[in-house]
Design a protein around this motif. Structure first.
Motif, mmCIF file in Angstrom:
data_model
loop_
_atom_site.group_PDB
_atom_site.id
_atom_site.type_symbol
_atom_site.label_atom_id
_atom_site.label_comp_id
_atom_site.label_asym_id
_atom_site.label_seq_id
_atom_site.Cartn_x
_atom_site.Cartn_y
_atom_site.Cartn_z
ATOM 1 N N GLY A 1 0.841 -1.189 0.000
ATOM 2 C CA GLY A 1 0.000 0.000 0.000
ATOM 3 C C GLY A 1 0.873 1.234 0.000
ATOM 4 O O GLY A 1 2.058 1.171 -0.349
ATOM 5 N N PRO A 2 0.332 2.384 0.398
ATOM 6 C CA PRO A 2 1.102 3.629 0.357
ATOM 7 C C PRO A 2 2.430 3.518 1.097
ATOM 8 O O PRO A 2 2.489 3.037 2.237
ATOM 9 N N GLY A 3 3.492 3.932 0.417
ATOM 10 C CA GLY A 3 4.805 3.911 1.035
ATOM 11 C C GLY A 3 5.542 2.599 0.952
ATOM 12 O O GLY A 3 6.747 2.534 1.237
ATOM 13 N N ARG A 4 4.882 1.535 0.567
ATOM 14 C CA ARG A 4 5.542 0.233 0.414
ATOM 15 C C ARG A 4 6.160 0.154 -0.984
ATOM 16 O O ARG A 4 5.781 0.882 -1.899
ATOM 17 N N SER A 5 7.120 -0.754 -1.171
ATOM 18 C CA SER A 5 7.850 -0.796 -2.430
ATOM 19 C C SER A 5 7.690 -2.143 -3.109
ATOM 20 O O SER A 5 7.704 -3.193 -2.453
ATOM 21 N N VAL A 6 7.562 -2.098 -4.437
ATOM 22 C CA VAL A 6 7.416 -3.313 -5.217
ATOM 23 C C VAL A 6 8.262 -3.190 -6.485
ATOM 24 O O VAL A 6 8.295 -2.134 -7.121
ATOM 25 N N ALA A 7 8.987 -4.264 -6.794
ATOM 26 C CA ALA A 7 9.712 -4.350 -8.056
ATOM 27 C C ALA A 7 8.905 -5.216 -9.001
ATOM 28 O O ALA A 7 8.290 -6.205 -8.577
ATOM 29 N N VAL A 8 8.901 -4.853 -10.279
ATOM 30 C CA VAL A 8 8.051 -5.536 -11.250
ATOM 31 C C VAL A 8 8.903 -5.972 -12.440
ATOM 32 O O VAL A 8 9.662 -5.171 -13.003
ATOM 33 N N ALA A 9 8.765 -7.263 -12.809
ATOM 34 C CA ALA A 9 9.464 -7.816 -13.975
ATOM 35 C C ALA A 9 8.454 -8.609 -14.791
ATOM 36 O O ALA A 9 8.144 -9.752 -14.464
ATOM 37 N N THR A 10 7.926 -7.978 -15.843
ATOM 38 C CA THR A 10 6.924 -8.643 -16.670
ATOM 39 C C THR A 10 7.203 -8.378 -18.140
ATOM 40 O O THR A 10 7.927 -7.453 -18.495
ATOM 41 N N ASP A 11 6.584 -9.191 -18.973
ATOM 42 C CA ASP A 11 6.626 -8.971 -20.410
ATOM 43 C C ASP A 11 5.661 -7.842 -20.762
ATOM 44 O O ASP A 11 4.907 -7.348 -19.904
ATOM 45 N N VAL A 12 5.680 -7.428 -22.029
ATOM 46 C CA VAL A 12 4.742 -6.405 -22.499
ATOM 47 C C VAL A 12 3.418 -7.088 -22.795
ATOM 48 O O VAL A 12 3.212 -7.651 -23.881
ATOM 49 N N THR A 13 2.517 -7.051 -21.827
ATOM 50 C CA THR A 13 1.212 -7.694 -21.923
ATOM 51 C C THR A 13 0.176 -6.827 -21.225
ATOM 52 O O THR A 13 0.533 -5.970 -20.410
ATOM 53 N N ALA B 1 -7.332 5.923 -6.477
ATOM 54 C CA ALA B 1 -5.910 6.190 -6.311
ATOM 55 C C ALA B 1 -5.599 6.613 -4.885
ATOM 56 O O ALA B 1 -6.248 7.497 -4.333
ATOM 57 N N GLN B 2 -4.604 5.973 -4.294
ATOM 58 C CA GLN B 2 -4.246 6.225 -2.895
ATOM 59 C C GLN B 2 -2.850 6.813 -2.736
ATOM 60 O O GLN B 2 -2.373 7.004 -1.618
ATOM 61 N N GLY B 3 -2.178 7.098 -3.853
ATOM 62 C CA GLY B 3 -0.819 7.609 -3.763
ATOM 63 C C GLY B 3 -0.755 8.965 -3.088
ATOM 64 O O GLY B 3 -1.561 9.853 -3.365
ATOM 65 N N ARG B 4 0.202 9.116 -2.201
ATOM 66 C CA ARG B 4 0.405 10.390 -1.501
ATOM 67 C C ARG B 4 1.292 11.292 -2.358
ATOM 68 O O ARG B 4 2.307 10.849 -2.892
ATOM 69 N N SER B 5 0.917 12.532 -2.480
ATOM 70 C CA SER B 5 1.477 13.449 -3.474
ATOM 71 C C SER B 5 2.997 13.450 -3.520
ATOM 72 O O SER B 5 3.594 13.374 -4.591
ATOM 73 N N GLU B 6 3.659 13.525 -2.382
ATOM 74 C CA GLU B 6 5.112 13.661 -2.365
ATOM 75 C C GLU B 6 5.844 12.340 -2.210
ATOM 76 O O GLU B 6 7.078 12.316 -2.167
ATOM 77 N N ASP B 7 5.121 11.224 -2.129
ATOM 78 C CA ASP B 7 5.768 9.920 -2.085
ATOM 79 C C ASP B 7 6.378 9.588 -3.450
ATOM 80 O O ASP B 7 5.854 10.003 -4.493
ATOM 81 N N ILE B 8 7.466 8.831 -3.441
ATOM 82 C CA ILE B 8 8.040 8.363 -4.693
ATOM 83 C C ILE B 8 7.123 7.300 -5.287
ATOM 84 O O ILE B 8 6.768 6.326 -4.629
ATOM 85 N N ALA B 9 6.730 7.509 -6.546
ATOM 86 C CA ALA B 9 5.853 6.564 -7.229
ATOM 87 C C ALA B 9 6.640 5.638 -8.146
ATOM 88 O O ALA B 9 6.420 4.426 -8.172
#
Length: 525
Positions: free
Chosen positions: A70-82, A162-170
């Protein structure tokens, strides 16, 4: 001199401050919800309507939420173009996560470096989940896109808000890592919300004219590319369909086969397209926008592209740090046919362009200096690299470290990179200027210059030439042309004629590979 086109802090015609747009990526969610039937993707033989993409986003969001993201947590993504790869990215942004896209082909060492730096979870599909990636993940939670997200959540249940906080890194967009470790260009949720491509409510007439050509946008490469992601937003929010054909893609035949109307490509790929069109008859009549970017395009090649493909060729200039900064359009080429083929166009929507001297002071119109830019969608900085961030970000401006000048009509001409220089006898020579002089010879199709250590002069310039139409360039004439244009000191020490230039994974000319040839067969270092 500074120019702008809808600069930051824009106001309405009545003088009121422009309202703050919806949080990213709410504009896309709302657009798809309002019109769920049109196709968002054409993935091989499968047509995926907007409503189905919303369902995929919702299911991915449920799975990510269940994993504690959720907000402030980090996720790395590795996917094909789909469509599914796009959906998981949008889901992570919808939840307010910090998203790091992993490029295909990253080395094991780079993967370990990125994944060990505060990543909470890794999402991968069947293509992305390579043994090297899984080994590099270590103790990071791994979520499989198919079984752990989509199969485990067959129907979306959560709200798409959308739950992103304005100044958080997206977004963290990784560089190639060619200098050691990949740098991460960071963008906040605020900067993505203000990005020209993802906010149709802020589109100008120029933006709408460009977006109208994205009816069938050829989508290939990687969704982790900032520029590909940006132009995918233009397509989807302009009502277009992203077309993902079966591999391998064969250019330019893919345009005819899939009735492509818009495509983003690098300069080397355009060279290939033009080479094919010299001998093969291919119907490219569906094209409305062919946007070329990534490295300089010689004026004679731009002119050839316009002749062969028609009034569809655009030349863009931008950076991962900033997004698209300027655009040269067919309208510009028609209006100033003898003046702008050597430019990269005028400031794009929401962008201010400036040219400054070594002390950071604006220079007069026509004077050469470093390009500085200001735009709401610029990066917040380099991830955990305060020194580089301070070097590049200056009081709301971004130093591009590109060299050029602006003319009286606001057209930008690039003459080199501050970092792409050869220092001969303590004198700085810009590789870009030498390359343009070389490419002006009628027997030279492409020209590239690299610098290598030299015992006598400190460094020496070495030129690699791709001949035009198979003609062997008269090297004495080429040398004379450079000397006349830039002076004898700018003439490269060696010239090598090559059939083609090596291309890096980014699609740009691989100057590091050319440099290795200098150190080897030429025996000059």
């Amino acid at each position: 001199m500074d120019t702008s086109a809808g600069a930051p802090g824009r106001r309405t015609p009545h003088g009121d401050a422009e309202p703050v747009p919806a949080p990213f990526p709410q504009a896309l969610i709302d657009a798809f919800r309002a019109q769920p039937e049109p196709p968002a993707f054409e993935h091989r033989s499968r047509v995926v309507p907007r409503g189905e993409v919303l369902e995929l986003i919702g299911r991915c969001a449920d799975g990510l939420r269940a994993a504690g993201l959720g907000p402030g947590r980090s996720v790395a993504v590795a996917t094909d173009v789909t469509p599914e790869g796009f959906a998981v990215l949008m889901a992570a942004y919808l939840l307010g996560c910090r998203v790091t896209g992993l490029r295909p082909g990253m080395t094991p060492a780079h993967l370990v470096y990125v994944l060990s730096d505060g990543i909470d979870a890794l999402v991968a599909d069947e293509t992305g989940a390579t043994p090297e990636l899984l080994d590099a993940a270590g103790g990071v939670t791994v979520l499989r896109l198919g079984p752990d997200l989509l199969a485990a959540h067959p129907k979306a249940t959560g709200e798409l808000t959308a739950q992103g906080r304005s100044e958080d890194i997206a977004m963290v967009t990784l560089t190639s890592g060619s200098t050691g470790r990949p740098k991460g260009c960071t963008q906040t949720y605020r900067s993505l919300a203000l990005n020209w491509a993802w906010q149709p409510a802020r589109w100008t007439e120029r933006t709408e004219r460009l977006a109208a050509g994205y009816e069938r946008y050829l989508l290939f490469g990687t969704l982790t590319s900032a520029v590909i992601f940006e132009h995918l937003g233009v397509c989807l929010l302009g009502g277009g369909t992203a077309v993902i054909p079966d591999p391998p893609l064969v250019f330019p035949q893919v345009f005819e086969r899939h009735r492509i109307t818009a495509c983003l490509m690098t300069v080397p790929r355009l060279h290939h397209v033009l080479d094919v069109l010299r001998t093969d008859r291919v119907d490219t009549g569906s094209l409305r926008v062919l946007l070329v970017a990534g490295s300089p395009l010689a004026p004679h090649r731009l002119a050839e592209a316009a002749r062969k493909l028609g009034p569809v060729v655009h030349q863009g200039y931008g950076q991962t740090e900033t997004g698209m900064l300027s655009l040269l359009t067919p309208h510009d080429l028609a209006q100033w046919p003898d003046q702008v083929y050597d430019s990269v166009g005028r400031a794009w929507s929401g962008v201010e362009l400036g040219v400054r001297d070594l002390e950071g002071r604006p220079v007069p119109t026509g004077a050469t200096g470093e390009i500085w830019v200001r735009t709401d969608s610029a990066m917040a900085g380099y991830w955990k690299d305060e020194e580089q961030t301070r070097e590049v970000l200056r009081a709301g401006w971004v130093r591009t470290r590109d060299i050029g000048h602006l003319d009286e009509h606001g057209f930008l001409r690039l003459t080199g990179r501050a970092r792409d220089v050869v220092i001969v006898n303590a004198i700085v020579h810009y590789a870009g200027a030498i390359e343009r002089a070389l490419a002006a010879h009628p027997d030279v199709d492409q020209a590239y210059v690299v610098g290598a250590p030299d015992e006598r002069t400190g460094e020496a310039a070495h030129a690699f030439l791709v001949p035009a139409d198979g003609r062997a360039p008269d090297l004495d004439a080429v040398r004379a042309l450079v000397a006349a244009e830039l002076g004898e000191a700018s003439v490269p020490a060696t010239f090598t004629v090559v059939a083609e230039v090596p291309v890096a994974p980014s699609g740009k000319p691989d100057k590091r590979a050319l440099l290795s040839r200098v150190a080897g067969p030429l025996g000059t270092v």
